[in-house]
Design an enzyme around this catalytic site. Structure first.
Site, PDB file in Angstrom:
ATOM      1  N   CYS A 116       0.848  -1.194   0.000  1.00 52.96           N
ATOM      2  CA  CYS A 116       0.000   0.000   0.000  1.00 52.96           C
ATOM      3  C   CYS A 116       0.886   1.247   0.000  1.00 52.96           C
ATOM      4  CB  CYS A 116      -0.871  -0.043   1.242  1.00 52.96           C
ATOM      5  SG  CYS A 116      -1.330   1.546   1.887  1.00 52.96           S
ATOM      6  N   GLU A 117       0.637   2.159  -0.926  1.00 52.85           N
ATOM      7  CA  GLU A 117       1.509   3.333  -1.034  1.00 52.85           C
ATOM      8  C   GLU A 117       1.236   4.362   0.068  1.00 52.85           C
ATOM      9  OE1 GLU A 117       0.873   4.970  -4.941  1.00 52.85           O
ATOM     10  OE2 GLU A 117      -0.700   6.321  -4.259  1.00 52.85           O
ATOM     11  N   HIS A 118       0.159   4.166   0.801  1.00 53.63           N
ATOM     12  CA  HIS A 118      -0.155   5.128   1.867  1.00 53.63           C
ATOM     13  C   HIS A 118       0.503   4.771   3.198  1.00 53.63           C
ATOM     14  CE1 HIS A 118      -3.786   5.543  -0.852  1.00 53.63           C
ATOM     15  NE2 HIS A 118      -3.146   6.682  -0.960  1.00 53.63           N
ATOM     16  N   HIS A 119       0.704   3.465   3.427  1.00 50.03           N
ATOM     17  CA  HIS A 119       1.278   3.039   4.707  1.00 50.03           C
ATOM     18  C   HIS A 119       2.528   2.176   4.553  1.00 50.03           C
ATOM     19  CE1 HIS A 119      -3.028   3.788   5.558  1.00 50.03           C
ATOM     20  NE2 HIS A 119      -2.566   4.292   6.678  1.00 50.03           N
TER      21      HIS A 119
ATOM     22  N   CYS B 183      -2.731  -2.609   6.317  1.00 53.32           N
ATOM     23  CA  CYS B 183      -2.929  -1.326   7.017  1.00 53.32           C
ATOM     24  C   CYS B 183      -4.343  -1.209   7.576  1.00 53.32           C
ATOM     25  CB  CYS B 183      -2.605  -0.149   6.095  1.00 53.32           C
ATOM     26  SG  CYS B 183      -3.451  -0.209   4.535  1.00 53.32           S
TER      27      CYS B 183
ATOM     28  N   HIS C  25      -5.619  -5.654   2.965  1.00 52.17           N
ATOM     29  CA  HIS C  25      -4.642  -4.578   3.167  1.00 52.17           C
ATOM     30  C   HIS C  25      -4.239  -4.615   4.637  1.00 52.17           C
ATOM     31  CE1 HIS C  25      -5.553  -2.102  -0.593  1.00 52.17           C
ATOM     32  NE2 HIS C  25      -6.271  -3.195  -0.692  1.00 52.17           N
TER      33      HIS C  25
ATOM     34  N   GLN D 174      -4.900  -0.299  -4.911  1.00 49.36           N
ATOM     35  CA  GLN D 174      -5.489  -1.474  -5.575  1.00 49.36           C
ATOM     36  C   GLN D 174      -6.265  -1.138  -6.851  1.00 49.36           C
ATOM     37  OE1 GLN D 174      -7.264  -4.352  -2.874  1.00 49.36           O
ATOM     38  NE2 GLN D 174      -8.660  -5.037  -4.476  1.00 49.36           N
TER      39      GLN D 174
HETATM   40 ZN   LIG Z   1      -2.776   1.651   3.474  1.00 56.66          ZN
END
Ligand SMILES: [Zn+2]
Length: 223
Positions: free
Chosen positions: A111-114, A182, A180, A152
């Site tokens: 995941c590019e956010h976490h 996260c 995910h 995704q």
């Molecule tokens: Zn994430």
């Protein structure tokens, strides 16, 4: 007034992608993989030291180097266009004109956010208009786009677009069902939930073709 950090937290926490392609800088490949590993090694070292870890400990001594190598060579190895698998296609000599489904392709992404794992299955289908592609190439295309910091929805679209390009047809579809970490292992801590995304091109926009594809996915494979 919401400040920039809060805004970016909000975007990341809600897993919203800001663009359809991966946000990669122009200079992304100006330095070599080995140079990247050297830099990242120091960065990881700095993070661990800041957290208070004793990096003289035998167990952790090699961690910065291990993580750096894993980032560059493995889990983010698909950022480099030079590593894109060659999607060679062949004439459909046997004139198979029905749907071909490659299901349960194991998917590991991040995941590019976490920067936490996304783990799941991708299901890919196409209807040949004269060209066919090797089955394992479909797995490789999934793997290539998965090995990036990802979202995704974007990953699902990239797989479809790549196969459309390779096969010269719009008639390609992909469904991804993934967990995910996260979401599952922190934050809301919901271990049961998973995320399903889909992209249906060309003939797959037709409800009957779409249904057929989804029915094949549900088939239990016995051997
Ligand atoms: Zn994430």
């Amino acid at each position: 007034m919401i400040n920039n950090d809060e805004l970016h937290d909000e975007i990341g926490d809600n897993h919203i992608a800001s663009c359809a392609t991966n946000p990669v800088r122009e200079d992304a490949f100006d330095i070599t993989d080995d140079e990247k590993i050297e830099k990242i090694k120091k960065d990881v070292e700095s993070i661990l030291l800041t957290l208070g870890m004793d990096l003289t400990d035998d167990s952790m001594k090699g961690t910065p180097n291990r993580v750096a190598k894993m980032f560059v060579k493995e889990i983010f190895g698909g950022l480099n266009p030079a590593k894109k698998p060659k999607a060679s296609t062949f004439d459909n000599n046997y004139k198979y004109g029905e749907m071909l489904v490659e299901k349960n392709i194991t998917l590991y992404s991040t995941c590019e956010h976490h920067l936490l794992p996304i783990i799941g299955r991708a299901h890919v289908a196409y209807i040949s208009n004269g060209r066919v592609i090797g089955l394992s190439k479909m797995n490789r295309i999934v793997e290539y786009y998965a090995k990036r910091p990802q979202v995704q929805e974007r990953l699902t679209m990239q797989i479809v677009q790549e196969l459309q390009k390779a096969l010269g047809t719009e008639d390609v579809a992909c469904v991804i069902d993934a967990k995910h970490l996260c979401v599952n292992s922190r934050g809301i801590n919901d271990i049961e939930s998973s995320t399903v995304t889909s992209e249906f091109g060309g003939k797959f926009k037709d409800p009957q073709a779409r249904r057929e594809f989804l029915d094949y996915i549900k088939l239990e494979t016995k051997f």
